[in-house]
Write a protein that holds these residues in place. Sequence first.
Motif, PDB file in Angstrom:
ATOM      1  N   GLN A   1      23.013  23.344  26.948  1.00 24.14           N
ATOM      2  CA  GLN A   1      24.252  23.624  27.686  1.00 24.14           C
ATOM      3  C   GLN A   1      25.403  22.757  27.187  1.00 24.14           C
ATOM      4  N   LEU A   2      25.075  21.591  26.662  1.00 23.08           N
ATOM      5  CA  LEU A   2      26.086  20.678  26.112  1.00 23.08           C
ATOM      6  C   LEU A   2      26.325  20.941  24.624  1.00 23.08           C
ATOM      7  N   ASP A   3      25.887  22.119  24.178  1.00 27.76           N
ATOM      8  CA  ASP A   3      26.139  22.608  22.814  1.00 27.76           C
ATOM      9  C   ASP A   3      25.354  21.924  21.709  1.00 27.76           C
ATOM     10  N   ARG A   4      24.193  21.346  22.038  1.00 28.32           N
ATOM     11  CA  ARG A   4      23.324  20.845  20.977  1.00 28.32           C
ATOM     12  C   ARG A   4      22.671  22.058  20.320  1.00 28.32           C
ATOM     13  N   SER A   5      22.703  22.100  19.021  1.00 25.87           N
ATOM     14  CA  SER A   5      22.102  23.213  18.283  1.00 25.87           C
ATOM     15  C   SER A   5      20.589  23.023  18.191  1.00 25.87           C
ATOM     16  N   ASP A   6      19.904  24.097  17.844  1.00 33.18           N
ATOM     17  CA  ASP A   6      18.461  23.994  17.637  1.00 33.18           C
ATOM     18  C   ASP A   6      18.154  22.954  16.570  1.00 33.18           C
TER      19      ASP A   6
ATOM     20  N   CYS B   1       7.180  20.681  31.121  1.00 30.44           N
ATOM     21  CA  CYS B   1       7.328  20.049  29.807  1.00 30.44           C
ATOM     22  C   CYS B   1       6.790  20.972  28.717  1.00 30.44           C
ATOM     23  N   VAL B   2       7.230  20.720  27.509  1.00 25.19           N
ATOM     24  CA  VAL B   2       6.755  21.465  26.346  1.00 25.19           C
ATOM     25  C   VAL B   2       5.354  20.996  25.997  1.00 25.19           C
ATOM     26  N   ARG B   3       4.416  21.935  25.962  1.00 21.43           N
ATOM     27  CA  ARG B   3       2.990  21.737  25.642  1.00 21.43           C
ATOM     28  C   ARG B   3       2.503  20.363  26.022  1.00 21.43           C
ATOM     29  N   ASN B   4       1.905  19.615  25.124  1.00 20.68           N
ATOM     30  CA  ASN B   4       1.316  18.311  25.467  1.00 20.68           C
ATOM     31  C   ASN B   4       2.278  17.169  25.129  1.00 20.68           C
ATOM     32  N   THR B   5       3.559  17.365  25.418  1.00 20.44           N
ATOM     33  CA  THR B   5       4.559  16.325  25.170  1.00 20.44           C
ATOM     34  C   THR B   5       5.114  15.838  26.497  1.00 20.44           C
ATOM     35  N   ARG B   6       5.976  14.895  26.420  1.00 20.78           N
ATOM     36  CA  ARG B   6       6.720  14.420  27.584  1.00 20.78           C
ATOM     37  C   ARG B   6       8.171  14.883  27.468  1.00 20.78           C
ATOM     38  N   ILE B   7       8.380  15.979  26.793  1.00 25.39           N
ATOM     39  CA  ILE B   7       9.728  16.536  26.649  1.00 25.39           C
ATOM     40  C   ILE B   7       9.927  17.569  27.743  1.00 25.39           C
ATOM     41  N   ALA B   8      10.774  17.204  28.711  1.00 23.57           N
ATOM     42  CA  ALA B   8      11.004  18.077  29.861  1.00 23.57           C
ATOM     43  C   ALA B   8      11.884  19.266  29.474  1.00 23.57           C
ATOM     44  N   VAL B   9      11.526  20.416  30.017  1.00 25.47           N
ATOM     45  CA  VAL B   9      12.301  21.629  29.777  1.00 25.47           C
ATOM     46  C   VAL B   9      13.746  21.430  30.223  1.00 25.47           C
ATOM     47  N   TRP B  10      13.943  20.795  31.390  1.00 23.34           N
ATOM     48  CA  TRP B  10      15.312  20.622  31.888  1.00 23.34           C
ATOM     49  C   TRP B  10      16.151  19.808  30.914  1.00 23.34           C
ATOM     50  N   THR B  11      15.546  18.838  30.237  1.00 20.42           N
ATOM     51  CA  THR B  11      16.287  18.020  29.266  1.00 20.42           C
ATOM     52  C   THR B  11      16.806  18.890  28.131  1.00 20.42           C
ATOM     53  N   LEU B  12      15.934  19.725  27.594  1.00 18.82           N
ATOM     54  CA  LEU B  12      16.331  20.582  26.474  1.00 18.82           C
ATOM     55  C   LEU B  12      17.362  21.617  26.909  1.00 18.82           C
ATOM     56  N   VAL B  13      17.180  22.183  28.094  1.00 12.04           N
ATOM     57  CA  VAL B  13      18.149  23.163  28.602  1.00 12.04           C
ATOM     58  C   VAL B  13      19.513  22.501  28.754  1.00 12.04           C
ATOM     59  N   ARG B  14      19.537  21.298  29.347  1.00 12.67           N
ATOM     60  CA  ARG B  14      20.818  20.616  29.551  1.00 12.67           C
ATOM     61  C   ARG B  14      21.478  20.289  28.224  1.00 12.67           C
ATOM     62  N   LEU B  15      20.712  19.843  27.260  1.00 17.65           N
ATOM     63  CA  LEU B  15      21.281  19.550  25.940  1.00 17.65           C
ATOM     64  C   LEU B  15      21.821  20.820  25.289  1.00 17.65           C
TER      65      LEU B  15
END
Length: 79
Positions: free
Chosen positions: A33-38, A17-31
Amino acid sequence: MATTIEHTPGVCGGAACVRNTRIAVWTLVRLQQLDRSDEQLLADFPGLRREDLTAVRAYYREHAAEIDEAIAAEEREGT
């Protein structure tokens, strides 16, 4: 402030996960891959910073098999 990618037991099943969050790296990578912009990701996850996205990409380059497996596992569970 440097972004860290952490594995914390009991948080998101121990996924990276990103630092002290519950945001998983795999979630961001998959998004990504689905063309979500920064910009879209930063809007979707208000606690996220641009340097976090840079750290996620760097982590994925070094741990692609781990993240790809997490994405595949999530897709298997979702079906």
